[in-house]
Design an enzyme around this catalytic site. Structure first.
Site, PDB file in Angstrom:
ATOM      1  N   THR A   1       0.826  -1.191   0.000  1.00 20.26           N
ATOM      2  CA  THR A   1       0.000   0.000   0.000  1.00 20.26           C
ATOM      3  C   THR A   1       0.873   1.259   0.000  1.00 20.26           C
ATOM      4  OG1 THR A   1      -1.626  -1.210   1.272  1.00 20.26           O
ATOM      5  CG2 THR A   1      -1.816   1.170   1.298  1.00 20.26           C
ATOM      6  N   VAL A   2       0.388   2.337  -0.649  1.00 26.16           N
ATOM      7  CA  VAL A   2       1.070   3.624  -0.552  1.00 26.16           C
ATOM      8  C   VAL A   2       0.124   4.628   0.094  1.00 26.16           C
ATOM      9  CG1 VAL A   2       2.658   3.305  -2.487  1.00 26.16           C
ATOM     10  CG2 VAL A   2       0.400   4.259  -2.922  1.00 26.16           C
TER      11      VAL A   2
END
Length: 537
Positions: free
Chosen positions: A356-357
């Site tokens: 995830t970012v």
């Protein structure tokens, strides 16, 4: 200088908070944060900058997110907080029966079975339509340039890229996976730190999204390519599934924690887990940070909140227990009272019925964005649509095959979702966006960052740098190498099974931007566990 080890850090170093006034973008990749800053300097607002940064991240950090990701956003603008759920639904044709026919007793991690409709492109378009200032097409120029001309791989990115390629070589054997290797492991290997990587497929798809306001992705050429690829290998996702997708504006949910309102996106996300744990903890007197009593209470509250989340959180239309029921003050007090001095085994309560970012962006006008997007597990399903650069996410792995469960697999349904953006306000004024990515670490990271800020008065950078813990299951708790040894030993005496992890990659990666309401000055912190950077002016 390729003989240097860019992952070797023998000395402690301290990073100060970043302070600026006109605009700020905080994220895990320097090139992406600079993309967002360039949009601010062209006259764009924080929403424009967040979209540009998110698009750039699909290129410069594909180990965690991509064009085929989901996304969520919390947007402060016009003196109000807005929530956008950009998670996609499962294909209409999928079911537990169909999965079992293929010989699976649980939803696999790789292949077409866990693929859900990508929501990120639609979320970008919807954010721009409602709150953007610059033309949508202009926001994609930095991402397209990185994809076409290439960029050198940064240290932590290179580390995780290499790990993923090694794992995929061992586990992905079908013909349908060859396009992942063609795209992300050209010449038979992952790009190394400092090596330049480019992707014409990414550039082509991003240009199509930019020119059509994402319509191409759901109803045009890209949708046709996804549909054909799925049909070729017996996938469930279809062009009809893509065409039916629409991101959803939602009302953010919150609890008041010691005078601050902590905001999250409502289910299907797990932000409710963080709020539930904080609601329990606010009933305790938390006197000092480096105390086994403090950490014990945090861990036990989080375990109870996760137990409730696993049982009750799902697509909002399938939940039998309401959000207000889980955040009911009497129910939180009841859950709090079950926390003893010893480590417990978490069980769900019975509430009253009723890869995830993460990025943060702010501008000089007071607009602020908390934004997160993810493939779920690293590169996602292991599938890349030929010629597009689109890595399909594996978010459907989070469904359960248990019949009657709120989160059971069905067609046209959103799964329990791990990615969650956070936002903090006080007395109806914005404090700012925050987030910590990393699977089921995310609500645990939110809790730790909020308490570091509110209870222990740490500045944004220190709030992120503080050693973290992560509850894994039962009584197992992971801690970072720099976690206080005396506290770890005391927690072990309480019955916690403490495991010191040498690799800090599992403890999440966060960003924070706080805004001074009187001066408008922005104070940012970025993640020291990755290639985190703040760009500001």
């Amino acid at each position: 200088m390729q003989h240097l080890d860019y992952l070797y850090h023998p000395f402690e170093n301290a990073r100060n908070s970043t302070i600026a006034k006109n605009g700020m973008v905080a994220t895990s990749q320097p090139l992406a944060s600079q993309a967002g800053l360039s949009i601010l300097q062209k006259g764009g607002n924080a929403i424009d900058a967040a979209i540009a940064t998110a698009a750039a991240l699909t290129v410069v950090e594909p180990t965690s997110n991509g064009i085929g990701s989901d996304a969520f956003a919390l947007v402060w603008t016009e003196n109000k907080l807005y929530g956008l759920n950009g998670s996609g639904h499962s294909p209409a044709s999928i079911s537990t029966e169909e999965i079992r026919k293929r010989g699976y007793e649980e939803i696999p991690k790789f292949g077409f079975e866990p693929v859900t409709v990508p929501g990120a492109p639609g979320a970008w378009a919807e954010l721009s339509r409602r709150f953007g200032k610059l033309p949508f097409k202009e926001l994609f120029a930095p991402a397209i340039q990185y994809a076409e001309e290439g960029y050198p791989i940064s240290p932590v990115l290179g580390k995780f890229w290499g790990m993923a390629a090694k794992k995929f070589r061992e586990t992905l054997k079908g013909e349908e996976f060859t396009h992942w290797f063609d795209t992300f492991a050209p010449n038979g290997k992952a790009p190394e730190i400092g090596e330049v990587w480019s992707s014409e497929g990414h550039a082509h798809t991003l240009r199509k999204i930019a020119e059509t306001h994402a319509e191409d992705f759901y109803n045009g050429e890209t949708a046709d390519r996804i549909d054909a690829f799925s049909k070729q290998y017996g996938g469930f996702i279809s062009k009809e599934d893509l065409a039916s997708y629409q991101p959803e504006w939602v009302d953010p949910i919150s609890v008041n924690y010691r005078g601050y309102n902590v905001w999250e996106i409502p289910p299907n996300g797990q932000g409710l887990v963080a709020l539930s744990a904080l609601n329990m903890l606010k009933g305790f007197d938390i006197l000092e940070k480096e105390s086994d009593s403090t950490y014990h209470k945090q861990i036990e509250a989080m375990k109870l909140a996760f137990a409730d989340g696993e049982k009750y959180i799902a697509d909002a239309s399938s939940m039998e227990v309401g959000i207000n029921d889980l955040l009911d003050e009497d129910y939180s007090a009841e859950r709090r009272s079950s926390i003893t001095e010893e480590a417990g085994d978490p069980e769900a309560g019975v509430p009253p019925k009723g890869g995830t970012v993460y990025l943060a962006a702010a501008d000089g006008e007071g607009n602020m964005v908390s934004f997160i997007q993810s493939n779920y597990m690293g590169f996602g399903s292991g599938l890349v649509v030929p010629g597009t650069g689109v890595a399909l996410q594996n978010r459907g792995h989070n469904f359960t095959m248990e019949q009657g469960h709120a989160n059971s697999l069905e067609g046209n349904k959103r799964s329990y979702h791990t990615i969650i953006p956070g936002f903090l306000t006080k007395e109806d004024q914005p404090v700012g966006p925050f987030g910590v990515m990393g699977g089921f670490m995310q609500p645990q990271g939110h809790l730790q960052v909020v308490m570091n800020t509110v209870d222990f008065h740490l500045n944004p950078q220190s709030a992120l740098d503080a050693p973290r813990w992560q509850w894994m299951k039962d009584k197992t708790v992971w801690v970072e190498p720099n976690f206080p040894k005396h506290v770890a030993e005391a927690l072990a005496r309480r019955g916690h099974e403490i495991s010191v992890q040498l690799d800090t990659g599992a403890f999440g990666r966060g960003q924070i931007i706080w805004r001074d309401p009187e001066t408008g000055v922005l104070y940012g912190g970025t993640e020291s566990r990755t290639d985190g950077t703040i760009s500001a002016y």
